[in-house]
Scaffold this motif. Structure first.
Motif, PDB file in Angstrom:
ATOM      1  N   LYS A 128       0.684  -1.198   0.130  1.00  8.33           N
ATOM      2  CA  LYS A 128       0.027   0.006   0.016  1.00  8.33           C
ATOM      3  C   LYS A 128       0.900   1.422   0.115  1.00  8.33           C
ATOM      4  O   LYS A 128       0.387   2.270  -0.438  1.00  8.33           O
ATOM      5  N   GLU A 129       2.144   1.078   0.502  1.00  2.55           N
ATOM      6  CA  GLU A 129       2.968   2.297   0.477  1.00  2.55           C
ATOM      7  C   GLU A 129       3.451   3.029  -1.013  1.00  2.55           C
ATOM      8  O   GLU A 129       3.874   4.094  -1.065  1.00  2.55           O
ATOM      9  N   THR A 130       3.089   2.024  -2.020  1.00  2.91           N
ATOM     10  CA  THR A 130       3.120   2.800  -3.249  1.00  2.91           C
ATOM     11  C   THR A 130       2.343   4.043  -3.575  1.00  2.91           C
ATOM     12  O   THR A 130       2.430   4.722  -4.365  1.00  2.91           O
ATOM     13  N   GLY A 131       1.246   4.030  -2.703  1.00  2.00           N
ATOM     14  CA  GLY A 131       0.404   5.067  -2.779  1.00  2.00           C
ATOM     15  C   GLY A 131      -0.584   5.277  -3.977  1.00  2.00           C
ATOM     16  O   GLY A 131      -1.306   6.113  -4.354  1.00  2.00           O
ATOM     17  N   VAL A 132      -0.589   3.967  -4.951  1.00  2.00           N
ATOM     18  CA  VAL A 132      -1.559   3.924  -5.925  1.00  2.00           C
ATOM     19  C   VAL A 132      -2.989   3.743  -5.606  1.00  2.00           C
ATOM     20  O   VAL A 132      -3.289   3.202  -4.655  1.00  2.00           O
ATOM     21  N   LYS A 133      -4.008   4.650  -6.112  1.00  4.48           N
ATOM     22  CA  LYS A 133      -5.257   4.768  -6.016  1.00  4.48           C
ATOM     23  C   LYS A 133      -6.183   3.764  -6.603  1.00  4.48           C
ATOM     24  O   LYS A 133      -7.337   3.381  -6.200  1.00  4.48           O
ATOM     25  N   SER A 134      -5.804   3.658  -8.016  1.00  2.96           N
ATOM     26  CA  SER A 134      -6.832   2.680  -8.733  1.00  2.96           C
ATOM     27  C   SER A 134      -5.717   1.834  -9.693  1.00  2.96           C
ATOM     28  O   SER A 134      -4.810   2.304 -10.123  1.00  2.96           O
ATOM     29  N   ILE A 135      -6.074   0.765 -10.022  1.00  3.63           N
ATOM     30  CA  ILE A 135      -5.733  -0.264 -11.087  1.00  3.63           C
ATOM     31  C   ILE A 135      -6.586  -0.591 -12.188  1.00  3.63           C
ATOM     32  O   ILE A 135      -7.821  -1.215 -11.687  1.00  3.63           O
ATOM     33  N   GLN A 136      -6.518  -0.303 -13.208  1.00  3.99           N
ATOM     34  CA  GLN A 136      -7.223  -0.721 -14.430  1.00  3.99           C
ATOM     35  C   GLN A 136      -6.392  -1.857 -14.895  1.00  3.99           C
ATOM     36  O   GLN A 136      -5.448  -1.692 -15.471  1.00  3.99           O
ATOM     37  N   PHE A 137      -6.946  -3.048 -15.041  1.00  2.00           N
ATOM     38  CA  PHE A 137      -6.054  -4.195 -15.659  1.00  2.00           C
ATOM     39  C   PHE A 137      -6.933  -4.561 -16.786  1.00  2.00           C
ATOM     40  O   PHE A 137      -7.671  -5.434 -16.880  1.00  2.00           O
ATOM     41  N   ILE A 138      -6.389  -4.083 -18.017  1.00  2.00           N
ATOM     42  CA  ILE A 138      -6.974  -4.593 -19.364  1.00  2.00           C
ATOM     43  C   ILE A 138      -6.290  -5.769 -19.996  1.00  2.00           C
ATOM     44  O   ILE A 138      -4.915  -5.760 -20.250  1.00  2.00           O
ATOM     45  N   HIS A 139      -6.825  -6.683 -20.298  1.00  2.00           N
ATOM     46  CA  HIS A 139      -6.215  -7.816 -20.871  1.00  2.00           C
ATOM     47  C   HIS A 139      -6.913  -8.378 -22.263  1.00  2.00           C
ATOM     48  O   HIS A 139      -8.303  -8.303 -22.122  1.00  2.00           O
ATOM     49  N   CYS A 140      -6.355  -8.576 -23.254  1.00  2.00           N
ATOM     50  CA  CYS A 140      -6.863  -8.912 -24.544  1.00  2.00           C
ATOM     51  C   CYS A 140      -6.586 -10.255 -24.980  1.00  2.00           C
ATOM     52  O   CYS A 140      -5.466 -10.635 -24.620  1.00  2.00           O
ATOM     53  N   ALA A 141      -7.544 -10.897 -25.298  1.00  2.00           N
ATOM     54  CA  ALA A 141      -7.445 -12.317 -25.726  1.00  2.00           C
ATOM     55  C   ALA A 141      -8.466 -12.617 -26.761  1.00  2.00           C
ATOM     56  O   ALA A 141      -9.232 -11.769 -27.158  1.00  2.00           O
ATOM     57  N   ARG A 142      -8.351 -13.820 -27.550  1.00  2.00           N
ATOM     58  CA  ARG A 142      -9.351 -14.295 -28.608  1.00  2.00           C
ATOM     59  C   ARG A 142     -10.660 -14.508 -27.907  1.00  2.00           C
ATOM     60  O   ARG A 142     -11.670 -13.846 -28.464  1.00  2.00           O
ATOM     61  N   ASP A 143     -10.814 -15.167 -26.839  1.00  2.00           N
ATOM     62  CA  ASP A 143     -11.883 -15.719 -26.376  1.00  2.00           C
ATOM     63  C   ASP A 143     -11.519 -16.016 -24.844  1.00  2.00           C
ATOM     64  O   ASP A 143     -10.385 -16.049 -24.376  1.00  2.00           O
ATOM     65  N   ARG A 144     -12.721 -16.537 -24.290  1.00  2.00           N
ATOM     66  CA  ARG A 144     -12.570 -16.757 -22.858  1.00  2.00           C
ATOM     67  C   ARG A 144     -11.383 -17.866 -22.400  1.00  2.00           C
ATOM     68  O   ARG A 144     -10.741 -17.932 -21.624  1.00  2.00           O
ATOM     69  N   GLU A 145     -11.514 -18.771 -23.371  1.00  2.00           N
ATOM     70  CA  GLU A 145     -10.713 -19.980 -23.107  1.00  2.00           C
ATOM     71  C   GLU A 145      -9.133 -19.592 -23.358  1.00  2.00           C
ATOM     72  O   GLU A 145      -8.308 -20.444 -22.945  1.00  2.00           O
ATOM     73  N   ASN A 146      -8.979 -18.393 -23.883  1.00  2.00           N
ATOM     74  CA  ASN A 146      -7.307 -18.140 -24.024  1.00  2.00           C
ATOM     75  C   ASN A 146      -6.998 -16.916 -23.074  1.00  2.00           C
ATOM     76  O   ASN A 146      -6.076 -16.339 -23.136  1.00  2.00           O
ATOM     77  N   ILE A 147      -7.926 -16.628 -22.110  1.00  2.00           N
ATOM     78  CA  ILE A 147      -7.445 -15.652 -20.808  1.00  2.00           C
ATOM     79  C   ILE A 147      -6.483 -16.254 -19.840  1.00  2.00           C
ATOM     80  O   ILE A 147      -6.962 -17.135 -19.220  1.00  2.00           O
TER      81      ILE A 147
END
Ligand SMILES: Cc1cc2nc3c(=O)[nH]c(=O)nc-3n(C[C@H](O)[C@H](O)[C@H](O)COP(=O)(O)OP(=O)(O)OC[C@H]3O[C@@H](n4cnc5c(N)ncnc54)[C@H](O)[C@@H]3O)c2cc1C
Ligand code: FES
Length: 363
Positions: free
Chosen positions: A139-158
Motif C-alpha cells: 500500500k505504501e506505493t500510494g496507488v489509488k486505482s488499477i485498471q487491468f486490461i487484458h486482450c485475448a481471442r476468447d474466454r478460453e484463452n484468457i
C-alpha cells in the motif's frame, strides 16, 4: 545443466497448472542457495537441454519476490522449440538452469503514478500480473486505482482469468476488463467486452485520469504499436508509458538482418563475406554481411548464451577485439552495457550484425 535430476543451483519444478488453451504455469522452487532477487515485472533467463544441446530463453516472472515458489507461465509458440518442450516434456521434480534476472520493465525502476493502467495481450500478461500483485500488497506505493486490461481471442484463452477475477473481488480499487477479439456483443457481459481494444476504448479507460496515470504495456509488437497510437490520439504523455515487447526471436531477427544487408548494400558493401574468429574456442568461421553475430558464434559451437535475443538480458555480452559490428539497438541507452563497456569493445552478440572481419572474446 541437468534435465532429469534436481539441481541445487537450478530451479526445480514443483507443480504445473494449465492456465488457458496452450498455456501452462510452472511453479519452481528457488535454488538451495536462496531466493531469487527480482523486481516485479522482470524476467529470468533459463536454460534447458533438448537432445543433448543447451537452449536458453527469457520468461517473465509472474509471482512476487517473497512467494515460496517462482511462477513462470509459458504459451506454446507454433514450431517453437523451448516453449513446446517445456509444456510437453518438463516433468515435476526435474530442473532447469538459471542465467540471471533482468529487465528495465519493472514497477520499482519505473514507479507508478496514482492511477495505473495495465494493458496486456496473450502471454504479455505475465510481467504485469507480478506488478499488479505487488502494488496490491504494498500500500505504501500510494496507488489509488488499477485498471487491468487484458486482450485475448476468447474466454478460453484468457491467462490467469480466475486469479484476475479474484483480485477484482477482493480489492475495490482493482478493475478488470477483458477484450475478446472473437466475441460478439450478445455473448459478453462485464468485465468481458467484445472486439479489440481501440482508441475509443482507451479513451474511456483514461479520460478521467489521463494526467495522473502510468500505463504498463506488454504484448506483441503490433498490439503495442496500436495501443501507443491510441494513447497519442488522446494526448497521453508517453513519458508515463512503460512497455516490454515479447516478440519471438525469429520474427525479429530475419527482419533485422534484411535491414542490415539492404542498408549495407546501399552503402556499397552488400553481399560480402567476413571472417569471424574466437581464438579461445578455436573457432575460425565465415559470416555473410548482416548476419547476426550470436547465430554465427552459436552455429560455430562457441558456448555463448542467447536468452532474450533482443538485447534485453545481457547474456550474450562479448568483446569485439578487432574489427567492427553494427548494432541494431543501443545497449547503453537500454542500460545493459555502460559507455565504458562500449569503449572497451563489449557488445551484445544478439543485436550485433557482422559488417567486418571480427575477432571475438567471451572474457
Ligand atoms: C523479455 C522477454 C520475456 C518473455 N516472457 C515470456 C513469458 O512470460 N511467457 C512466454 O510464453 N514467452 C515469453 N517470452 C518469449 C520466450 O522467450 C520465447 O521466445 C518463446 O517461448 C518462444 O521460444 P521457442 O523456443 O518456443 O521458439 P523458437 O524456437 O525460438 O521459435 C520462435 C518462432 O520462430 C519460428 N521459427 C523457429 N525456427 C524457425 C526457422 N528455422 N525458420 C522460420 N521460423 C522459425 C517458430 O515457428 C516460432 O514462431 C519472453 C521473451 C522476452 C524477450
Ligand atoms: S541474448 Fe539477451 S541481450 Fe543478447
Amino acid at each position: 545443466m541437468q534435465k532429469n535430476n534436481p539441481n541445487p543451483d537450478g530451479l526445480t519444478l514443483i507443480s504445473t497448472v494449465e492456465e488457458a488453451a496452450d498455456t501452462k504455469s510452472f511453479f519452481f522452487r528457488h535454488p538451495a542457495t536462496g531466493k531469487i532477487r527480482f523486481k516485479p515485472g522482470q524476467f529470468i533467463n533459463i536454460g534447458v537441454q533438448i537432445d543433448g544441446k543447451p537452449h536458453y530463453r527469457s520468461y517473465s516472472i509472474s509471482s512476487l519476490p517473497e512467494d515460496e515458489l517462482m511462477q513462470l507461465t509459458i504459451k506454446r509458440v507454433e514450431g517453437g522449440l523451448v516453449s513446446n518442450w517445456m509444456i510437453d516434456q518438463l516433468k515435476v521434480g526435474e530442473s532447469v538452469s538459471m542465467h540471471g534476472v533482468a529487465g528495465a520493465f519493472n514497477i520499482i525502476d519505473q514507479p507508478p503514478a496514482e492511477h495505473i493502467v495495465f494493458i496486456s495481450a496473450g502471454c504479455g500478461v505475465t510481467p504485469v500480473m507480478s506488478m499488479a500483485k505487488y502494488i496490491l500488497s504494498h500500500k505504501e506505493t500510494g496507488v489509488k486505482s488499477i485498471q487491468f486490461i487484458h486482450c485475448a481471442r476468447d474466454r478460453e484463452n484468457i491467462i490467469y482469468q480466475d486469479e484476475i477475477l479474484s483480485l477484482e473481488k477482493n480489492h475495490p480499487d482493482f478493475h478488470a476488463f477483458f477484450y475478446l477479439s472473437a466475441a460478439t456483443e450478445d455473448q459478453v457481459a462485464s468485465p468481458y467486452r467484445a472486439g479489440r481494444l481501440n482508441g475509443a476504448f482507451l479513451h474511456s479507460h483514461l479520460k478521467d485520469i489521463v494526467n495522473n496515470s502510468s500505463v504498463y504495456l506488454c504484448g506483441p509488437m503490433e498490439f503495442m504499436d496500436m495501443v501507443k497510437e491510441g494513447l497519442m490520439e488522446i494526448h497521453f504523455d508517453l513519458a508515463c508509458l512503460f512497455h516490454e515487447d515479447f516478440t519471438f526471436n525469429c520474427e525479429v531477427l530475419p527482419g533485422l538482418a534484411a535491414f542490415s544487408v539492404q542498408e549495407t548494400v546501399e552503402n556499397g558493401h552488400g553481399g560480402n563475406t567476413y571472417k569471424v574468429t574466437a581464438p579461445d574456442f578455436d573457432f575460425d568461421g565465415e559470416a555473410q554481411e548482416g548476419e547476426i553475430l550470436l547465430d554465427v558464434l552459436q552455429n560455430g559451437g562457441v558456448p555463448i548464451i542467447g536468452a532474450c535475443r533482443v538485447g534485453l538480458c545481457g547474456a550474450c555480452k562479448c568483446r569485439v577485439k578487432s574489427g567492427d559490428v553494427k548494432l541494431t539497438t543501443d545497449p547503453v541507452a537500454s542500460g545493459i552495457l555502460t559507455q565504458a563497456d562500449r569503449e572497451e569493445g563489449y557488445t551484445l552478440a544478439c543485436v550485433s550484425l557482422v559488417i567486418d572481419d571480427v575477432q571475438i572474446s567471451l572474457k
